[in-house]
Design an enzyme around this catalytic site. Sequence first.
Site, mmCIF file in Angstrom:
data_model
loop_
_atom_site.group_PDB
_atom_site.id
_atom_site.type_symbol
_atom_site.label_atom_id
_atom_site.label_comp_id
_atom_site.label_asym_id
_atom_site.label_seq_id
_atom_site.Cartn_x
_atom_site.Cartn_y
_atom_site.Cartn_z
ATOM 1 C CD GLU A 1 27.463 -17.737 -32.284
ATOM 2 O OE1 GLU A 1 26.389 -17.143 -32.460
ATOM 3 O OE2 GLU A 1 27.934 -17.949 -31.153
ATOM 4 C CD GLU B 1 31.349 -15.049 -30.192
ATOM 5 O OE1 GLU B 1 30.364 -15.136 -29.432
ATOM 6 O OE2 GLU B 1 31.268 -14.717 -31.380
HETATM 7 C C1 BGP Z 1 27.385 -14.966 -29.917
HETATM 8 C C2 BGP Z 1 27.618 -13.943 -31.011
HETATM 9 C C3 BGP Z 1 28.209 -12.655 -30.534
HETATM 10 C C4 BGP Z 1 27.752 -12.280 -29.169
HETATM 11 C C5 BGP Z 1 27.671 -13.375 -28.169
HETATM 12 C C6 BGP Z 1 27.010 -13.016 -26.862
HETATM 13 O O1 BGP Z 1 26.356 -15.809 -30.261
HETATM 14 O O2 BGP Z 1 28.493 -14.459 -31.981
HETATM 15 O O3 BGP Z 1 28.050 -11.682 -31.514
HETATM 16 O O4 BGP Z 1 27.275 -11.099 -28.931
HETATM 17 O O5 BGP Z 1 27.001 -14.471 -28.697
HETATM 18 O O6 BGP Z 1 25.645 -12.860 -27.069
HETATM 19 P P1 BGP Z 1 24.807 -11.630 -26.551
HETATM 20 O O7 BGP Z 1 25.510 -10.437 -27.108
HETATM 21 O O8 BGP Z 1 23.475 -11.794 -27.101
HETATM 22 O O9 BGP Z 1 24.878 -11.686 -25.081
#
Ligand code: BGP
Length: 482
Positions: free
Chosen positions: A189, A382
Amino acid sequence: MTHFPEGFLWGGALAANQVEGAWDVDGKGPSVADVATYKPDLDLTEYSAHHVVSAELVRAALSDKDTTWYPKRRGNDFYHRWREDLDLFAEMGFNTLRVSVAWSRLFPTGEEVEPNPAGVRFYADLFRGMRDRGIEPLVTLSHYEMPAALSLKYNGWEDRTVLGHFERFARVCFLEFGADVKLWLTFNEIDSITRHPFTSGGILPDLSRDGEQQAIYRALHHQFLASAQAVKLARELVPDAKVGCMLTKITTYPRTCRPDDVLATLEKNLENYFYTDVHVHGTYPPMMIKKLQGAGIVVPWRDGDEEILKDGTVDFISFSYYMSMTESVDPDAERTPGNTILGVKNPYLKSSEWGWQIDPVGLQTSLIELYDRYGLPLMIVENGLGTKDELVDGKVHDPYRIAYFKAHLEQMSEAIAKGVDLVGYTSWGPIDLISASTSQMTKRYGFIYVDADDVGRGTYDRYRKDSFGWYQRVIASNGVEL
Ligand code: BGP
């Protein structure tokens, strides 16, 4: 009937700092993730207020060895349990797994000349362990894990010196792990540096020479260069590897068809494309150049940078997709939190418990737009639903998670049927892990439940949720049985 091609990559995605723990074990140095604190009673609409950071706070955190309030220091204990976890992923049928290499496990302060042998051994064993189980490693070089020492000394990526340190790290990764790892991502990201400059770029407002905004774009330019250099290096050292970029895909809709809303939306979407434009075309897009100039931001171009970007364009595009966003010029439009942003609420969508707007159709829209714009293979690296789950008698019933994934996979299938070249899918957090944004353990994404709470109490034992069996069937049928 669904349309997933033969050989489709199915798996899950992890980040070292959210799973490994063992933050000071076997020579690992502290990273920027290790100073992130858990705060109970988060106000989700005040994301930035929870991320106040300064050099003084970082130094204080580093002199504190506590792991209770710094959850990323303990993760979900993957460092010690990875064999058991890989067995579970293999049981689900994964043929790929996305992980990251913690930079500070190889180079504790970032400036060592030689890597930490114990760190190299850990990842070499991990990648071999994946191969032994038929799991193709997909490895992110940088996922919010810069050595904290580089943040304090150089204000992170603001200083160009860091490029050389990162190149040394990338070289070690390709040389040591290239035999087992053929799929690489450069920066997780990369766009997120504008939303959380410390986590993504090690930037501390009080160390920023001429303001945080300027520091962010200086750092971003250095990350673009580092990404391109890594692509080039991979081509030399691991010629059969493929390297991709990684973007937070946030497709934005206008709240109304009022032309001002449409214009504001266009700007949001162009900004989101800026990062992939640079990675794919090797140049900054014209409107972004003008926008930065207009804002008084100076991009620190040096002779040769243009060639570096041109020579290091990516083989494929990967992205995270959790939600869409809505834009409006109306200051009174209702707001909702999202993935580290606050935006306008879309009345047609339901939100997760954390306010993220669930929009499977937006995933199809994003796939079509990205593929039509760039014509490169795409990978969703993701996607998932963060929820509170309950373990009762060793079981977790999570029909909501199954429904979420099913709806998204259907949209992926439709996009493929329309011609999009989608080659893989790794759901976020196939095993419960520490949240990136809130450092909570109880914001759970996994098919596998980890018995641990927000302050680290629990056995850390693993349990298969109902969604585990569901995803197993999806993979076994190559996406036919949703
Ligand atoms: C993305 C990141 C991850 C992650 C995911 C979920 O933006 O790349 O590392 O954790 O989001 O976000 P969160 O963990 O804040 O729920």
